[in-house]
Design a protein around this motif. Structure first.
Motif, PDB file in Angstrom:
ATOM      1  N   VAL A 232       0.920  -1.126  -0.148  1.00 57.43           N
ATOM      2  CA  VAL A 232      -0.065  -0.348   0.111  1.00 57.43           C
ATOM      3  C   VAL A 232       0.991   1.511   0.073  1.00 57.43           C
ATOM      4  CG1 VAL A 232      -2.087  -1.020   1.488  1.00 57.43           C
ATOM      5  CG2 VAL A 232      -0.019   0.202   2.551  1.00 57.43           C
ATOM      6  N   GLY A 233       0.497   2.399  -0.173  1.00 54.61           N
ATOM      7  CA  GLY A 233       0.957   3.624  -0.818  1.00 54.61           C
ATOM      8  C   GLY A 233       1.636   3.925   1.070  1.00 54.61           C
ATOM      9  N   GLY A 234       2.569   4.889   1.629  1.00 53.31           N
ATOM     10  CA  GLY A 234       2.608   5.662   2.686  1.00 53.31           C
ATOM     11  C   GLY A 234       3.218   4.613   3.097  1.00 53.31           C
ATOM     12  N   VAL A 235       4.300   4.110   3.062  1.00 54.68           N
ATOM     13  CA  VAL A 235       4.936   3.510   4.037  1.00 54.68           C
ATOM     14  C   VAL A 235       6.474   4.129   4.509  1.00 54.68           C
ATOM     15  CG1 VAL A 235       6.461   1.093   4.003  1.00 54.68           C
ATOM     16  CG2 VAL A 235       4.756   0.789   2.411  1.00 54.68           C
ATOM     17  N   PRO A 236       6.316   4.363   5.802  1.00 55.62           N
ATOM     18  CA  PRO A 236       7.230   4.874   6.021  1.00 55.62           C
ATOM     19  C   PRO A 236       9.020   4.954   5.787  1.00 55.62           C
ATOM     20  CG  PRO A 236       6.118   4.608   8.088  1.00 55.62           C
ATOM     21  CD  PRO A 236       5.559   3.474   6.826  1.00 55.62           C
ATOM     22  N   LEU A 237       9.344   5.875   5.488  1.00 58.97           N
ATOM     23  CA  LEU A 237      11.248   5.529   5.404  1.00 58.97           C
ATOM     24  C   LEU A 237      10.735   4.532   4.018  1.00 58.97           C
ATOM     25  CD1 LEU A 237      12.384   4.719   8.478  1.00 58.97           C
ATOM     26  CD2 LEU A 237      12.352   6.605   8.058  1.00 58.97           C
ATOM     27  N   ALA A 238      10.343   5.024   3.161  1.00 56.98           N
ATOM     28  CA  ALA A 238      10.180   4.405   1.606  1.00 56.98           C
ATOM     29  C   ALA A 238      11.249   5.095   0.650  1.00 56.98           C
ATOM     30  CB  ALA A 238       8.651   3.970   0.832  1.00 56.98           C
ATOM     31  N   ASP A 239      11.597   6.167   0.990  1.00 57.94           N
ATOM     32  CA  ASP A 239      12.234   6.807   0.074  1.00 57.94           C
ATOM     33  C   ASP A 239      13.361   7.402   0.944  1.00 57.94           C
ATOM     34  OD1 ASP A 239      10.819   6.664  -1.848  1.00 57.94           O
ATOM     35  OD2 ASP A 239       9.405   8.652  -1.556  1.00 57.94           O
TER      36      ASP A 239
END
Length: 355
Positions: free
Chosen positions: A318-325
């Motif tokens: 799902v979108g909004g996963v923390p620290l993905a970037d």
């Protein structure tokens, strides 16, 4: 006089087999001995025994002699021969027909009827290795019968053959009971040695299947004590009102043999208590080992809980996963997992340190 040949045959209550009949003659007699005060033991067969019993009934037999006959009750002719020639009381044949195995010694007029239990000749420390001996004792005749070979009878037979036979039928019964007590002492010693081996293995930490072995030994002792416990009480009751033909020396010998049985029974009871304590100690050791295994499994589960929760959360597509970037996101998550794991480990181990 013996009954005519056209009388109906007696149906033996015991099963016959070729292997069990081995060693007995045509009448089922395994061994017979003519004993006396001043004469050496003389071995007799069923024909000679019938002739001597006929002379006894006619009053021609010597007063200082008596006959011991030992029968294989699995033989089809054994009980029939005893009915024809021995003239034993009906209580003896009733005990045979009922197959009663409870140990007792009773008085039937001037005859003693005894039901004794003993270990098989090939005893292997199993609860089923116990058999019964039926006995009839009169002033000039002692008859014993069994379905399987017994240790005590074989030892008594050896004693008689060696020339150390007692001088009366009651003394022979007392010697049989002393021999039986000696055999039980050997069994108690064997059980004690086996218990010592189990205890040494327990102290060395090698449990294996020792609980099952202890259970077999305990069942053996319980069965022996259950079968033999009534014997001293029955003897004491008999000695209060003995037959008129029983002398004071014979009564004293029976009393002494009873005391030996009482000592053996007390030793058996002590061994039962020792086995019970060992079983409880082994059960406690097994429970402690299971508790340690369960504790280790619980600690591992608690330590793996934080990483499982975070892996489940960050593994969702799902979108909004923390620290993905974030270029350092992996190490941040590792630090968070390590911190939560340390806290969980501290909480899990804190209870053991407080005990």
């Amino acid at each position: 006089m013996p009954p005519a040949d056209h009388s109906p045959p007696f149906s033996s209550p015991f099963p016959a087999s070729a292997s069990q009949n081995y060693g007995a003659d045509a009448a089922g007699l395994i061994c017979g001995y003519l004993l006396g005060t001043d004469t050496p033991p003389q071995e007799v067969d069923s024909a000679q025994a019938a002739q001597w019993l006929a002379s006894l009934q006619a009053g021609a037999a010597p007063a200082d002699q008596f006959l011991w006959l030992h029968f294989n009750l699995s033989h089809s002719q054994a009980v029939r021969w005893m009915e024809r020639h021995a003239r034993l009381p009906e209580a003896f044949f009733d005990a045979l027909k009922d197959r009663s195995v409870s140990t007792r010694i009773e008085r039937d007029d001037d005859t003693l009827i005894a039901v004794l239990n003993d270990a098989h000749f090939d005893f292997a420390f199993e609860p089923s290795d116990i058999a019964t001996l039926w006995t009839s004792v009169a002033p000039h005749l002692m008859v014993t019968g069994r379905t399987r070979p017994l240790r005590s009878v074989d030892a008594l037979r050896t004693t008689v053959r060696s020339g150390n036979a007692p001088c009366s039928s009651v003394a022979l019964l007392a010697e049989l009971m002393r021999t039986q007590a000696s055999g039980l002492v050997d069994i108690v010693r064997g059980v004690t040695q086996r218990i010592d081996d189990v205890e040494d293995a327990l102290l060395a930490g090698r449990l294996d299947h020792k609980r099952a072995r202890l259970g077999v030994l305990r069942r053996l002792l319980v069965r022996l004590q259950r079968l033999l416990a009534p014997e001293p009480a029955a003897l004491f009751r008999l000695l209060q009102h003995p037959p008129a033909w029983m002398g004071a020396d014979d009564a004293q010998e029976l009393r002494d043999s009873t005391e030996e049985f009482s000592v053996v029974l007390r030793d058996m009871q002590g061994l039962q208590e020792r086995i019970k304590l060992l079983q409880e100690e082994i059960a406690a050791s097994v429970q402690e080992a299971n508790s340690r295994s369960l504790f280790v499994l619980t600690v591992v589960t608690v330590l793996a809980l934080p990483i499982n929760i975070l892996a489940g959360l960050f593994g969702m597509n799902v979108g909004g996963v923390p620290l993905a970037d974030n270029s350092h996101g992996f190490w941040i998550i590792v630090a968070v997992v390590a911190a939560f794991t340390a806290v969980a480990g501290w909480l899990a181990l804190r209870g053991t340190r407080d005990q």
